[in-house]
Scaffold this active site. Structure first.
Site, short mmCIF file in Angstrom:
data_model
loop_
_atom_site.label_atom_id
_atom_site.label_comp_id
_atom_site.label_asym_id
_atom_site.label_seq_id
_atom_site.Cartn_x
_atom_site.Cartn_y
_atom_site.Cartn_z
N GLU A 1 66.45 -24.03 70.57
CA GLU A 1 67.01 -25.39 70.63
C GLU A 1 66.01 -26.41 71.19
O GLU A 1 65.78 -27.45 70.58
CB GLU A 1 68.28 -25.37 71.47
CG GLU A 1 68.85 -26.76 71.71
CD GLU A 1 70.08 -26.74 72.60
OE1 GLU A 1 70.53 -25.65 72.99
OE2 GLU A 1 70.59 -27.84 72.90
N ASP B 1 69.17 -26.62 81.31
CA ASP B 1 69.67 -26.24 79.99
C ASP B 1 68.53 -25.81 79.06
O ASP B 1 68.06 -26.60 78.24
CB ASP B 1 70.39 -27.47 79.39
CG ASP B 1 71.16 -27.13 78.14
OD1 ASP B 1 71.22 -25.94 77.79
OD2 ASP B 1 71.69 -28.06 77.51
N GLU C 1 81.05 -30.18 79.09
CA GLU C 1 80.71 -31.00 77.92
C GLU C 1 81.95 -31.32 77.08
O GLU C 1 81.96 -31.19 75.86
CB GLU C 1 79.65 -30.28 77.07
CG GLU C 1 78.38 -29.99 77.87
CD GLU C 1 77.22 -29.44 77.05
OE1 GLU C 1 77.48 -28.70 76.09
OE2 GLU C 1 76.06 -29.74 77.41
O1 GCW Z 1 72.14 -26.61 75.29
C1 GCW Z 1 73.41 -27.13 75.14
C2 GCW Z 1 73.54 -27.42 73.69
C3 GCW Z 1 74.96 -27.45 73.22
C4 GCW Z 1 75.64 -26.17 73.67
C5 GCW Z 1 75.57 -26.12 75.18
C6 GCW Z 1 76.16 -24.85 75.74
C7 GCW Z 1 77.30 -24.93 72.51
O2 GCW Z 1 72.90 -28.61 73.41
O3 GCW Z 1 74.94 -27.55 71.83
O4 GCW Z 1 76.95 -26.09 73.19
O5 GCW Z 1 74.26 -26.16 75.62
O6 GCW Z 1 75.37 -23.96 76.08
O7 GCW Z 1 77.36 -24.73 75.86
#
Ligand code: GCW
Length: 823
Positions: A398, A370, A291
């Site tokens: 989240e 995720d 990311e």
């Molecule tokens: O789920 C995603 C989140 C990001 C997060 C990433 C991760 C910290 O949307 O905000 O970043 O995973 O786990 O690295």
């Protein structure tokens, strides 16, 4: 027994309230004298905690002593110190360093209850275990109990930023950082360590995995030492996330290539510097090449190269590296049906098995995407035989309602941990793999992304705290059932009232499935706005972009074909027995169908209904069950203290309203997309609803909401600048009676509009839209229900809504719904 409801319960004490329980249930009168044999900071904490707990729960004058037994006592001692006594006591099972043994014995002629720990931390965990039993009203007579944790590493990660915000945090500002520095007052950090220790968590990484390189600046490190000071009494190790480019970003080198000797030397010196300040420092957490974070790929190096350069610097000090397997390309070409983000972790890490140093732990999210509401277990958890691993669970919600929706995650975690990956043989559940049992790994464990904040309730919700509790408990003993954990937490948090405990535990246990029912069906993923808040519905946000959270819904069907035969081949990453479970439609369980297969909407599930009808039904059922949570909670009025009663009620009411927003968004969208009607006639038909855009408007104007499915019929009204006030009205045309009236409005975070509702010129309700929902727009994140109960209406009555906008929030309204009776 009715727990005496206290009037000032904020939730801050969480499950460590130590409210009076009386000795009746415990089966014995416990000594009020606590003796400590030996000495250490953690042992002293243990003694103080025991005194505090017993004092609160049982009362009576407590006394303490060190190294002398003169009367009946509770004795705290480590195993090595016990062995120095003229006694021959042997536990039934090995304690290991962190285990404990609760037993009775005669010491110097006195009847004593012994809390024996493998080390001082074991004693502390034993103290908390005894206090938990007492709080639950369990029998503590003739104790002879040995417990030891399943795995050595039970850590939480916080995603706190130096400016005091928290990535994916829903409980206020950071308790660790503010304005680019460590907070002056770390009282809550210390309180947090106490909560963590009480459920056996032994490490905490304090900063965001999207790490700020400043963390490693020499002038910052002394500040970090203050965290370690706050954690140390509780046996919680401090660790931090590091930015992999730090040698360049703060070290002044021209490279951060992990194979460059200058870089290795920089890490060595940096780690030495940390340990000079923090001798018991835990280690590093690393998110790299993910990311947009920099990583070893910049130099053509592998995650093993990256992890090992850090591991070698930490090794002489006993530190570890948690290297996250959450590495994927977020610019995937969505047009290519063979592309699949779910494959990334295994594709990258499996070939590196055996290449990681022995103080590296690969930290693997439980699912291959995720933190979705439902995912299959990550195949990588079964794909590393010569590498230490930890499973990463997400406590902060989240993708599961952000603590505004009740979603107790222990049942999901249990499914994950109990899932047999058949790694080379049968009987290799995830809990054994991460504990290192299957492949005889020396270390491994459990990581929970917690993200508590400065809110008095820590997570922004009293009931959500059950998730931190549950994380600690499953990490300690993954064989505990979700039900047992829910019961424990409820009793500790709300007392042992015979109605309260089972009611709340049942609500918790039902909540994950409820949330799943009105959000993401059949393994399609949480159909949320994945490009922004990850909160409200946003079905198309997953599609036609590189993030790879595709569900591929179109006019014909839905789901990702991940089969070996015709799809992305993801299923091929599992061991054969698991492949067989998922590869064919005949075998694949309904709950994961759309994760693995693309099917037409009229495909008939094992459950006997079509996919489309399942989508409609589950969303209607889920929204109804969310409303039932409200009713369940109301049945506890008078049995729970007023303050927590009211706070939780308001949250559950909100959730029930937002569940309808979800239900309608998904049902409207799939109705339009599939063209197949709901056999029960509900989707798209709202007989009790008056759309705001069809009311008589004065000042208000109609507009199209985006995405369209997040407003009823795609439209709403707003009061445009420079108007100071607007009205929308209609006439009631049903029989006279008492009704409930729902006003669906949008509560953005860029203004605080006021609303007033009049019936025949009489003001019946008014409120201010001042919540802090995660959006600046009228959409599925901000859509909110105001329920007005017991409204007398006669045919012809004018119902008028007045909206008074504030700043960029233009008092938007979606619809009014009127129900013949109070539901
Ligand atoms: O789920 C995603 C989140 C990001 C997060 C990433 C991760 C910290 O949307 O905000 O970043 O995973 O786990 O690295």
């Amino acid at each position: 027994m009715l727990a005496a409801p206290s009037s000032a319960e904020t939730g801050a004490a969480a499950w460590l309230r130590y409210a009076p329980v009386g000795e009746t249930g415990s089966g014995r009168t416990l000594p009020r004298h606590v003796v400590l044999l030996g000495d250490s900071l953690v042992l002293r904490t243990a003694q103080q905690e025991l005194v505090r707990g017993l004092d609160g729960m049982l009362g009576g004058a407590m006394s303490t002593a060190t190294n002398q037994i003169k009367k009946n006592s509770i004795v705290l001692v480590t195993r090595p110190d016990l062995d120095k006594l003229p006694l021959s006591l042997h536990p039934a099972a090995a304690l290991g360093p962190e285990g404990f043994w609760l037993t009775d014995a005669k010491l110097h002629g006195h009847d004593c209850l012994l809390i024996i720990g493998g080390t001082d931390r074991g004693v502390l965990y034993g103290v908390f275990a005894l206090l938990r039993k007492i709080a639950e009203g369990a029998n503590v007579k003739n104790l002879n109990e040995v417990q030891a944790p399943a795995a050595p590493f039970r850590w939480v990660n916080q995603w706190d930023n130096l400016n005091g915000t928290i990535e994916r945090g829903y409980g206020g500002k950071s308790i660790f950082f503010e304005d680019g520095a460590v907070r002056a007052d770390l009282t809550r950090a210390a309180d947090y360590a106490r909560l963590l220790a009480s459920v056996g968590i032994n490490g905490c990484s304090v900063n965001n995995v999207n790490a700020d390189p400043r963390m490693l600046q020499s002038d910052f490190l002394p500040q970090l030492a203050r965290f370690a000071d706050a954690f140390r009494p509780w046996g919680v190790k401090l660790s931090i996330s590091v930015d992999f480019s730090s040698p360049k970003a703060v070290g002044g080198l021209s490279t951060f290539d992990p194979l460059d000797p200058k870089v290795a030397e920089w890490w060595r010196r940096k780690v030495d510097e940390i340990y000079r300040l923090i001798p018991d420092f835990g280690g590093f957490v690393v998110k790299a090449d993910s990311e947009g974070r920099s990583g070893p790929s910049s130099y053509g190096r592998s995650p093993a190269d990256a992890a090992n350069v850090l591991a070698r610097a930490l090794k002489p000090h006993g530190g570890v590296v948690f290297y996250r397997a959450f590495v994927y390309n977020h610019h995937l070409d969505w047009r290519n049906p063979k592309n699949d983000r779910a494959k990334a972790a295994y594709d990258i890490f499996h070939p590196l098995d055996g290449k990681f140093d022995d103080n590296v732990i690969v930290q693997i999210k439980y699912g291959p995407i995720d933190f979705q509401v439902r995912e299959p277990v990550s195949p990588l958890l079964g794909g590393l035989e010569k590498t230490n691993e930890a499973v990463e669970l997400q406590i902060t919600q989240e993708y599961t309602g952000q603590q505004r929706h009740l979603c107790f995650l222990a049942p999901m975690w249990k499914e994950v941990l109990d899932f047999d990956l058949h790694a080379g043989r049968d009987g290799t559940p995830v809990k054994d793999l991460v504990a290192g049992k299957t492949f005889h790994r020396p270390i491994g464990g459990f990581v929970g992304v917690a993200n508590v904040g400065s809110d008095p309730t820590w997570l922004g919700s009293i009931l959500a705290m059950a998730n931190i509790y549950a994380f600690g408990r499953v990490a300690w003993d993954p064989n505990l059932s979700a039900g047992a954990i829910a019961q424990e937490w409820t009793r500790l948090t709300f007392g042992n009232d015979r109605v309260v405990a089972p009611t709340i535990a049942a609500m918790q246990l039902a909540s994950w499935h409820i949330y799943e029912s009105y959000t993401g069906p059949l393994g399609a993923g949480t159909l949320t706005n994945i490009l922004g808040s990850h909160y409200g519905p946003g079905i198309e946000s997953s599609e036609r972009n590189g993030w790879g959270q595709w569900h591929r819904a179109d006019h014909e069907g839905i789901g990702m074909d991940r089969t070996i035969a015709t799809g992305t081949g993801f299923i091929g990453q599992y061991w054969p027995a698991v492949q067989r479970l998922y590869e064919t439609l005949a075998q694949c369980p309904d709950e994961l169908l759309l994760f693995f297969h693309h099917v037409p909407y009229d495909y008939v599930l094992h459950a006997g209904k079509t996919v489309i009808q399942y989508i409609y039904d589950s969303h209607y059922d889920g929204a109804e069950e969310a409303q039932k949570l409200v009713e369940d909670w109301k049945s506890l009025k008078g049995r729970v203290d007023e303050e927590r009663y009211a706070t939780v009620l308001a949250q559950l009411e909100y959730q029930a309203g937002h569940a309808i927003v979800w239900r309608d968004a998904i049902c409207q969208w799939f109705l339009r997309m599939s063209g197949i009607a709901d056999v029960k006639g509900r989707a798209g038909h709202y007989p009790n609803r008056v759309e705001a855009e069809s009311m008589e408007l004065s000042g208000y104007v109609s507009f199209n909401v985006t995405p369209w499915e997040t407003a009823s019929a795609g439209k709403a009204i707003e009061c445009p600048a420079p108007a100071k006030s607007c009205t929308a009205s209609f006439h009631f045309d049903r029989p006279a009676g008492r009704y409930a009236l729902d006003v669906e409005y949008f509560d953005q975070n860029n203004g605080e509009s006021k609303f007033r509702v009049y019936i025949a010129d009489r003001l019946i309700d008014e409120w201010i839209a001042n919540d802090h929902l995660p959006t600046t727009k009228p959409d599925g994140d901000s859509s909110t229900r105001r329920r007005i109960q017991g409204v007398e209406l006669r045919p012809g009555d004018e119902i008028r809504i007045e909206g008074i906008p504030d700043r960029d929030e233009r008092a938007p309204v979606d619809y009014v719904e009127i129900f013949p009776a109070v539901r």
